[in-house]
Design a protein around this motif. Structure first.
Motif, PDB file in Angstrom:
ATOM      1  N   VAL A 142      34.294 103.125  81.070  1.00  0.00           N
ATOM      2  CA  VAL A 142      32.878 103.311  80.724  1.00  0.00           C
ATOM      3  C   VAL A 142      32.044 102.189  81.346  1.00  0.00           C
ATOM      4  CG1 VAL A 142      31.198 103.363  78.819  1.00  0.00           C
ATOM      5  CG2 VAL A 142      33.411 104.485  78.532  1.00  0.00           C
ATOM      6  N   GLY A 143      30.922 102.594  81.925  1.00  0.00           N
ATOM      7  CA  GLY A 143      29.922 101.619  82.379  1.00  0.00           C
ATOM      8  C   GLY A 143      28.677 101.819  81.527  1.00  0.00           C
ATOM      9  N   ALA A 144      28.121 100.752  80.974  1.00  0.00           N
ATOM     10  CA  ALA A 144      26.936 100.880  80.107  1.00  0.00           C
ATOM     11  C   ALA A 144      25.757 100.157  80.747  1.00  0.00           C
ATOM     12  CB  ALA A 144      27.231 100.286  78.733  1.00  0.00           C
ATOM     13  N   GLU A 145      24.588 100.779  80.666  1.00  0.00           N
ATOM     14  CA  GLU A 145      23.375 100.147  81.207  1.00  0.00           C
ATOM     15  C   GLU A 145      22.555  99.604  80.048  1.00  0.00           C
ATOM     16  OE1 GLU A 145      21.164 102.541  84.104  1.00  0.00           O
ATOM     17  OE2 GLU A 145      22.870 103.905  84.022  1.00  0.00           O
TER      18      GLU A 145
ATOM     19  N   PHE B 255      13.246  95.490  80.881  1.00  0.00           N
ATOM     20  CA  PHE B 255      14.189  95.035  81.909  1.00  0.00           C
ATOM     21  C   PHE B 255      15.535  95.748  81.761  1.00  0.00           C
ATOM     22  CE2 PHE B 255      11.097  91.774  81.175  1.00  0.00           C
ATOM     23  CZ  PHE B 255      10.753  91.369  82.458  1.00  0.00           C
ATOM     24  N   GLU B 256      16.313  95.650  82.832  1.00  0.00           N
ATOM     25  CA  GLU B 256      17.697  96.163  82.784  1.00  0.00           C
ATOM     26  C   GLU B 256      18.583  95.170  83.523  1.00  0.00           C
ATOM     27  OE1 GLU B 256      18.304 100.310  83.768  1.00  0.00           O
ATOM     28  OE2 GLU B 256      20.234  99.848  84.703  1.00  0.00           O
ATOM     29  N   GLN B 257      19.738  94.876  82.941  1.00  0.00           N
ATOM     30  CA  GLN B 257      20.684  93.961  83.592  1.00  0.00           C
ATOM     31  C   GLN B 257      22.049  94.641  83.594  1.00  0.00           C
ATOM     32  OE1 GLN B 257      19.046  89.999  81.567  1.00  0.00           O
ATOM     33  NE2 GLN B 257      19.619  89.739  83.715  1.00  0.00           N
TER      34      GLN B 257
ATOM     35  N   PHE C 260      26.154  95.410  84.618  1.00  0.00           N
ATOM     36  CA  PHE C 260      27.478  94.817  84.825  1.00  0.00           C
ATOM     37  C   PHE C 260      28.487  95.930  85.080  1.00  0.00           C
ATOM     38  CE2 PHE C 260      29.130  95.776  80.540  1.00  0.00           C
ATOM     39  CZ  PHE C 260      27.942  95.952  79.829  1.00  0.00           C
ATOM     40  N   ASP C 261      29.603  95.545  85.720  1.00  0.00           N
ATOM     41  CA  ASP C 261      30.602  96.533  86.152  1.00  0.00           C
ATOM     42  C   ASP C 261      31.267  97.238  84.981  1.00  0.00           C
ATOM     43  OD1 ASP C 261      30.226  96.111  88.825  1.00  0.00           O
ATOM     44  OD2 ASP C 261      31.801  94.579  88.974  1.00  0.00           O
ATOM     45  N   TYR C 262      31.689  98.440  85.239  1.00  0.00           N
ATOM     46  CA  TYR C 262      32.402  99.203  84.206  1.00  0.00           C
ATOM     47  C   TYR C 262      33.783  98.610  83.940  1.00  0.00           C
ATOM     48  CZ  TYR C 262      35.226 101.624  87.817  1.00  0.00           C
ATOM     49  OH  TYR C 262      36.083 101.922  88.835  1.00  0.00           O
ATOM     50  N   ALA C 263      34.332  98.968  82.798  1.00  0.00           N
ATOM     51  CA  ALA C 263      35.681  98.530  82.402  1.00  0.00           C
ATOM     52  C   ALA C 263      36.236  99.599  81.467  1.00  0.00           C
ATOM     53  CB  ALA C 263      35.589  97.184  81.693  1.00  0.00           C
TER      54      ALA C 263
ATOM     55  N   ASP D  44      20.501 113.499  89.785  1.00  0.00           N
ATOM     56  CA  ASP D  44      19.165 113.901  89.337  1.00  0.00           C
ATOM     57  C   ASP D  44      18.961 113.339  87.925  1.00  0.00           C
ATOM     58  OD1 ASP D  44      17.097 115.267  88.069  1.00  0.00           O
ATOM     59  OD2 ASP D  44      17.642 117.227  88.863  1.00  0.00           O
ATOM     60  N   ARG D  45      18.029 112.386  87.821  1.00  0.00           N
ATOM     61  CA  ARG D  45      17.863 111.632  86.576  1.00  0.00           C
ATOM     62  C   ARG D  45      17.134 112.388  85.468  1.00  0.00           C
ATOM     63  NH1 ARG D  45      18.105 107.827  90.488  1.00  0.00           N
ATOM     64  NH2 ARG D  45      19.222 105.901  90.032  1.00  0.00           N
ATOM     65  N   THR D  46      16.780 113.645  85.696  1.00  0.00           N
ATOM     66  CA  THR D  46      16.091 114.380  84.631  1.00  0.00           C
ATOM     67  C   THR D  46      17.085 115.127  83.736  1.00  0.00           C
ATOM     68  OG1 THR D  46      15.768 116.345  85.994  1.00  0.00           O
ATOM     69  CG2 THR D  46      14.021 114.686  86.054  1.00  0.00           C
TER      70      THR D  46
ATOM     71  N   ASN E 270      32.870 110.270  91.160  1.00  0.00           N
ATOM     72  CA  ASN E 270      33.767 109.453  90.339  1.00  0.00           C
ATOM     73  C   ASN E 270      33.456 109.428  88.857  1.00  0.00           C
ATOM     74  OD1 ASN E 270      35.281 108.429  92.583  1.00  0.00           O
ATOM     75  ND2 ASN E 270      33.413 107.287  93.117  1.00  0.00           N
ATOM     76  N   ARG E 271      32.257 109.866  88.475  1.00  0.00           N
ATOM     77  CA  ARG E 271      31.822 109.628  87.082  1.00  0.00           C
ATOM     78  C   ARG E 271      30.700 110.579  86.685  1.00  0.00           C
ATOM     79  NH1 ARG E 271      27.379 105.213  88.510  1.00  0.00           N
ATOM     80  NH2 ARG E 271      27.430 105.635  90.706  1.00  0.00           N
ATOM     81  N   VAL E 272      30.493 110.616  85.369  1.00  0.00           N
ATOM     82  CA  VAL E 272      29.328 111.348  84.864  1.00  0.00           C
ATOM     83  C   VAL E 272      28.520 110.365  84.021  1.00  0.00           C
ATOM     84  CG1 VAL E 272      30.672 112.222  82.890  1.00  0.00           C
ATOM     85  CG2 VAL E 272      28.595 113.385  83.571  1.00  0.00           C
TER      86      VAL E 272
HETATM   87  N1  LIG Z   1      34.036 105.452  88.018  1.00  0.00           N
HETATM   88  C1  LIG Z   1      33.233 104.898  87.109  1.00  0.00           C
HETATM   89  N2  LIG Z   1      33.498 105.036  85.787  1.00  0.00           N
HETATM   90  C2  LIG Z   1      32.705 104.508  84.848  1.00  0.00           C
HETATM   91  N3  LIG Z   1      31.618 103.786  85.145  1.00  0.00           N
HETATM   92  C3  LIG Z   1      31.300 103.609  86.444  1.00  0.00           C
HETATM   93  C4  LIG Z   1      32.094 104.149  87.486  1.00  0.00           C
HETATM   94  N4  LIG Z   1      31.530 103.787  88.683  1.00  0.00           N
HETATM   95  C5  LIG Z   1      30.449 103.052  88.381  1.00  0.00           C
HETATM   96  N5  LIG Z   1      30.297 102.928  87.033  1.00  0.00           N
HETATM   97  C6  LIG Z   1      29.295 102.166  86.278  1.00  0.00           C
HETATM   98  O1  LIG Z   1      28.091 102.899  86.178  1.00  0.00           O
HETATM   99  C7  LIG Z   1      27.022 101.998  85.890  1.00  0.00           C
HETATM  100  C8  LIG Z   1      25.866 102.322  86.812  1.00  0.00           C
HETATM  101  O2  LIG Z   1      24.704 101.727  86.349  1.00  0.00           O
HETATM  102  P1  LIG Z   1      23.401 101.614  87.271  1.00  0.00           P
HETATM  103  O3  LIG Z   1      22.317 101.055  86.420  1.00  0.00           O
HETATM  104  O4  LIG Z   1      23.737 100.894  88.509  1.00  0.00           O
HETATM  105  O5  LIG Z   1      23.123 103.124  87.672  1.00  0.00           O
HETATM  106  P2  LIG Z   1      21.972 104.172  87.513  1.00  0.00           P
HETATM  107  O6  LIG Z   1      22.360 105.097  86.446  1.00  0.00           O
HETATM  108  O7  LIG Z   1      21.831 104.755  88.860  1.00  0.00           O
HETATM  109  O8  LIG Z   1      20.676 103.392  87.083  1.00  0.00           O
HETATM  110  P3  LIG Z   1      19.313 103.941  86.398  1.00  0.00           P
HETATM  111  O9  LIG Z   1      19.665 104.939  85.352  1.00  0.00           O
HETATM  112  O10 LIG Z   1      18.784 102.649  85.791  1.00  0.00           O
HETATM  113  O11 LIG Z   1      18.469 104.460  87.468  1.00  0.00           O
HETATM  114  C9  LIG Z   1      27.591 100.587  86.101  1.00  0.00           C
HETATM  115  O12 LIG Z   1      27.947 100.002  84.878  1.00  0.00           O
HETATM  116  C10 LIG Z   1      28.833 100.880  86.941  1.00  0.00           C
HETATM  117  O13 LIG Z   1      29.834  99.875  86.887  1.00  0.00           O
END
Ligand SMILES: Nc1ncnc2c1ncn2[C@@H]1O[C@H](COP(=O)(O)OP(=O)(O)OP(=O)(O)O)[C@@H](O)[C@H]1O
Ligand SMILES: N[C@@H](CCC(=O)O)C(=O)O
Ligand SMILES: [Mg+2]
Ligand SMILES: [Mg+2]
Length: 462
Positions: free
Chosen positions: A149-152, A217-219, A221-224, A345-347, A356-358
């Protein structure tokens, strides 16, 4: 409650000189007291999160680390609030998960956080969000899968001036502040302090931006793995709050602090993995998103349970001012009203940025990250087990796909959904009912409060 040396990241402050600790022939498990001593920790925040997402902790000095390691630390669960306990009940005993040990000297020299699993009478407490997520990860493992999971993290920096909520950066008033370089520069000290903290911890902060609302703001970090990310969401919210306070500001994750501005999401990117690697990509996909049939089934599961899932990922009265059928339209706020999916598509409720992900965009900053991940995984895995298909991507919004309009609608949907209620009820019935009951009370507490809007609307209307 131990950690193997091989799981330690070399560049984190908790890395230990292994030569001192044991011969390197076999990975050996490190104890909480070993990692705490090796990282120069003097105090540990032994922390757990309530069902409502509140971080609760006791501050344990290094002199008592062995006691924390062996016996845990006790809390009156009723006083913590929202943990399914009555005043007469036995203590919640927080048992530290050493793999989550995180030195945070950026807050105070020598301080560390360890995330804990609350137990009662020696057993994991079913009302504990971490315990609920663990059970869902066990279910994924039964299907031979792990979940990343990656969280924003989005948030506003605000102050209260004469009872009014204002953005901390009073110069930040542009009609379109999104990505504005000047706004980022004015908050440089705060943003870079957080960025450096994340990178010191080995979380891989790769971007920091000004979002769509003034003062937002948004900060990143990599998924885990799902549990690590949920722990990091809690740790980062804590860091953001205390570091903002140091500069006389408040960081808020409230979904919609300002009526007319974009809300605060907690987007979650999810992917499934098995022994062979990533499960989601499939080059032969005829629908064009590059996804496997398992990925589509996962998407379909989330869509099928979306209304109930909103109860977990958008769990406050305020959530439904950001998202849902009656919120402001999706194009302008980037938050969904309908349970749909599509490509990059962000809508959409579910966006597929790449093969790789949803990305689940329905959740907001008030979500408890453990419950949010558990709910999304339960819904997705239900789709996988039943081999569901979501239909063509990008098919338009239809009234039948509408997300709940209020917290009350979301609780009705949650209680009617067997998959999500069983995801909460890890030890039999109880937690889902308790959750829905408490959230309904929250709804009526709000509903029964006379607001400024009502005064303006009705005072002289009749
Ligand atoms: N295969 C994966 N599985 C799970 N998470 C992933 C995978 N690949 C990337 N991510 C994670 O997805 C997240 C992407 O967040 P990021 O804010 O960069 O994208 P975004 O959705 O395009 O941004 P926004 O919605 O702000 O426009 C990061 O936490 C990243 O590590
Ligand atoms: N703030 C938006 C998301 C904006 C974005 O996509 O970056 C939300 O509430 O979901
Ligand atoms: Mg983002
Ligand atoms: Mg996103």
């Amino acid at each position: 409650m131990t950690l193997t040396e091989t799981r330690l990241e070399k560049d984190t402050p908790m890395a230990v000189d292994t030569a001192e600790a044991a011969p390197l022939t076999e990975p050996r498990e490190l104890t909480l007291s070993e990692v705490a001593h090796a990282s120069g920790t003097t105090f540990i925040l032994a922390l757990f999160v309530t069902l409502s997402g509140k971080p609760c902790a006791k501050l344990v000095p290094i002199q008592a680390v062995k006691q924390l390691e062996e016996d845990g630390v006790g809390f009156a669960g009723y006083a913590a609030g929202y943990m399914g306990q009555e005043p007469k009940d036995s203590d919640l005993v927080a048992i530290a998960d050493v793999s989550s040990f995180t030195p945070i000297p950026f807050v105070k020299p020598g301080l560390a956080i360890v995330h804990c699993d609350p137990h009662v009478d020696g057993k994991p407490w079913p009302y504990a969000p971490r315990v609920i997520l663990k059970e869902q990860l066990r279910k994924a493992a039964e299907l031979g899968m792990t979940v990343n999971v990656g969280a924003e993290i989005e948030y506003f920096l605000v102050n209260r001036v004469d009872g009014q909520l204002v953005t901390a950066d009073r110069g930040d008033t542009s009609a379109n502040p999104c990505y504005d370089a000047r706004d980022v520069t004015r908050m440089y000290d705060h943003l870079t302090e957080i960025s450096e903290a994340m990178n010191t911890l080995g979380w891989g902060n790769y971007a920091n931006d000004h979002e769509d609302g003034n003062g937002q703001f948004e900060q990143n970090f990599d998924y885990a793995d799902a549990m690590t990310t949920a722990d990091r969401v809690i740790t980062l919210r804590y860091l953001l709050s205390v570091i903002a306070e140091k500069r006389g500001m408040q960081a808020t994750f409230m979904p919609k602090p300002f009526t007319t501005r974009t809300g605060t999401g907690l987007h979650m990117h999810l992917s499934l993995w098995n022994e062979a690697g990533a499960v989601f990509p499939d080059a032969d996909d005829e629908l064009g998103l590059g996804l496997s049939s398992t990925a589509y089934a996962f998407v379909a599961g989330i869509l099928e349970h979306a209304c109930a899932l909103q109860g977990l990922i958008a769990p406050t009265v305020n959530s439904y001012k950001r998202t849902g059928a009656t919120a402001t339209s999706s194009g302008a706020t980037w938050s969904p009203r309908f349970a749909t999916y599509g490509g990059n598509d962000r809508t959409h409720y579910l966006r597929v940025p790449d093969k790789n992900r949803v990305e689940l965009r329905g959740g907001d900053g008030s979500a408890n990250p453990y419950l949010a991940a558990a709910g999304a995984i339960a819904a997705g895995l239900d789709g996988v087990r039943r081999n569901l298909h979501p239909g063509k991507p990008g098919s338009g919004d239809s009234p039948s796909d509408m997300l709940p309009m209020t917290l009350l609608h979301a609780m009705d949907a949650l209680e009617a959904d067997d998959v999500l209620t069983s995801a909460l009820d890890v030890a039999g019935e109880g937690v889902a009912k308790y959750f829905a009951k408490t959230k309904r009370e929250e709804f009526f507490a709000w509903h029964n409060t006379v607001s400024e809007w009502e005064i303006d609307q009705y005072l002289t209307a009749f």
